[in-house]
Design an enzyme around this catalytic site. Structure first.
Site, PDB file in Angstrom:
ATOM      1  N   ASP A   1       0.826  -1.169  -0.130  1.00  0.00           N
ATOM      2  CA  ASP A   1       0.078  -0.169   0.126  1.00  0.00           C
ATOM      3  C   ASP A   1       0.834   1.333  -0.062  1.00  0.00           C
ATOM      4  O   ASP A   1       0.750   2.293  -0.885  1.00  0.00           O
ATOM      5  CB  ASP A   1      -0.943  -0.121   1.175  1.00  0.00           C
ATOM      6  CG  ASP A   1      -1.638   1.208   1.350  1.00  0.00           C
ATOM      7  OD1 ASP A   1      -2.735   1.477   0.542  1.00  0.00           O
ATOM      8  OD2 ASP A   1      -1.397   2.011   2.058  1.00  0.00           O
TER       9      ASP A   1
ATOM     10  N   GLU B   1      -1.792  -5.150  -3.975  1.00  0.00           N
ATOM     11  CA  GLU B   1      -1.045  -4.529  -3.222  1.00  0.00           C
ATOM     12  C   GLU B   1      -0.129  -5.395  -2.651  1.00  0.00           C
ATOM     13  O   GLU B   1       1.404  -4.842  -2.359  1.00  0.00           O
ATOM     14  CB  GLU B   1      -1.855  -3.884  -1.873  1.00  0.00           C
ATOM     15  CG  GLU B   1      -2.722  -2.948  -2.355  1.00  0.00           C
ATOM     16  CD  GLU B   1      -3.216  -1.989  -1.109  1.00  0.00           C
ATOM     17  OE1 GLU B   1      -3.842  -0.717  -1.161  1.00  0.00           O
ATOM     18  OE2 GLU B   1      -3.568  -2.861  -0.008  1.00  0.00           O
TER      19      GLU B   1
END
Length: 239
Positions: free
Chosen positions: A50, A122
């Site tokens: 992320d 991610e």
């Protein structure tokens, strides 16, 4: 982790889509492992991925749009770095075929669930950084998002799909849409909502599934907005 022929082929396809071949494929496998499958799952990878994703997209926007303010750049990034966008990219890479899911998630269609697909994307960015380095992971993100940034539609930036749909219907003097929950399964983080967006007099209904009611409504509104723009374009008046 021993892989069968199907999973091996799926991981091969994902690597080609990412534009990166893992030296240690166990890192890729872990990035695709949901918590329902194993305690050795991708949740910690997501944390790192992320950060890589947000930094890279922010830097791309900063470089490309030199005259935009911080607020404008933040809105652009929010429209690019979100579950829907990541899930869309994941579908294109056929990430669902490579996921490792527990029996319950398999039965409930977890391989198509936007939240699971987005988390896996991610996690894969993190896996690439662990297998190579940050720069390589950054370049992967750049490849996946370059075209999306190049084709940004500034007219609609900063507005979510429900707002866009409402404004488009009002501009055409049509009634506002009605949203309803068609089905709901699971609870908490495992909840799944099936939502319909009904345009009433226009005779069009769109459907979407997501891990929250809001996300499902936004996805259904996005499809309805696209249909409205195609089927009922605003007429331009020439003087």
């Amino acid at each position: 982790m021993k892989l069968d022929r199907f999973k091996t082929a799926a991981l091969d396809h994902i690597e080609r889509g990412l534009g990166y071949t893992f030296r240690d494929r166990t890192l890729l496998a872990r990035a695709l492992t949901h918590r329902s499958y194993s305690a050795n799952n991708n949740e910690r990878f997501e944390f790192v991925g992320d950060a890589i994703l947000n930094y890279t997209v922010a830097k791309m926007l900063y470089d490309v749009f030199a005259k935009l303010s911080e607020g404008e750049l933040s809105r652009l990034r929010a429209n690019l770095v979100n579950q829907d966008m990541l899930a869309e990219i994941a579908v294109g890479l056929k990430v669902g075929d490579g996921l490792f899911l527990g029996p319950g998630e398999l039965k409930s269609g977890g391989f198509n669930r936007p939240s699971i697909l987005a988390d896996a994307m991610e996690a894969m960015f993190a896996a690439i950084s662990f297998d190579a380095d940050f720069h390589t992971a950054e370049q992967t993100v750049r490849r996946l998002f370059a075209e999306k940034i190049r084709t940004i539609d500034f007219k609609n930036q900063g507005k979510d799909p429900k707002t866009l749909l409402q404004e488009a219907l009002q501009a055409r003097r049509f009634a506002l849409p009605k949203y309803r929950i068609e089905a709901q399964t699971g609870e908490g983080s495992d909840a799944v909502f099936d939502v319909a967006c009904d345009l009433g007099e226009l005779g069009f209904i769109s459907y979407a599934q997501a891990s929250s009611r809001r996300a499902a409504e936004q996805a259904a509104a996005k499809e309805a907005f696209g249909w409205l723009e195609r089927e009922h374009p605003l007429k331009t008046k020439f003087k």
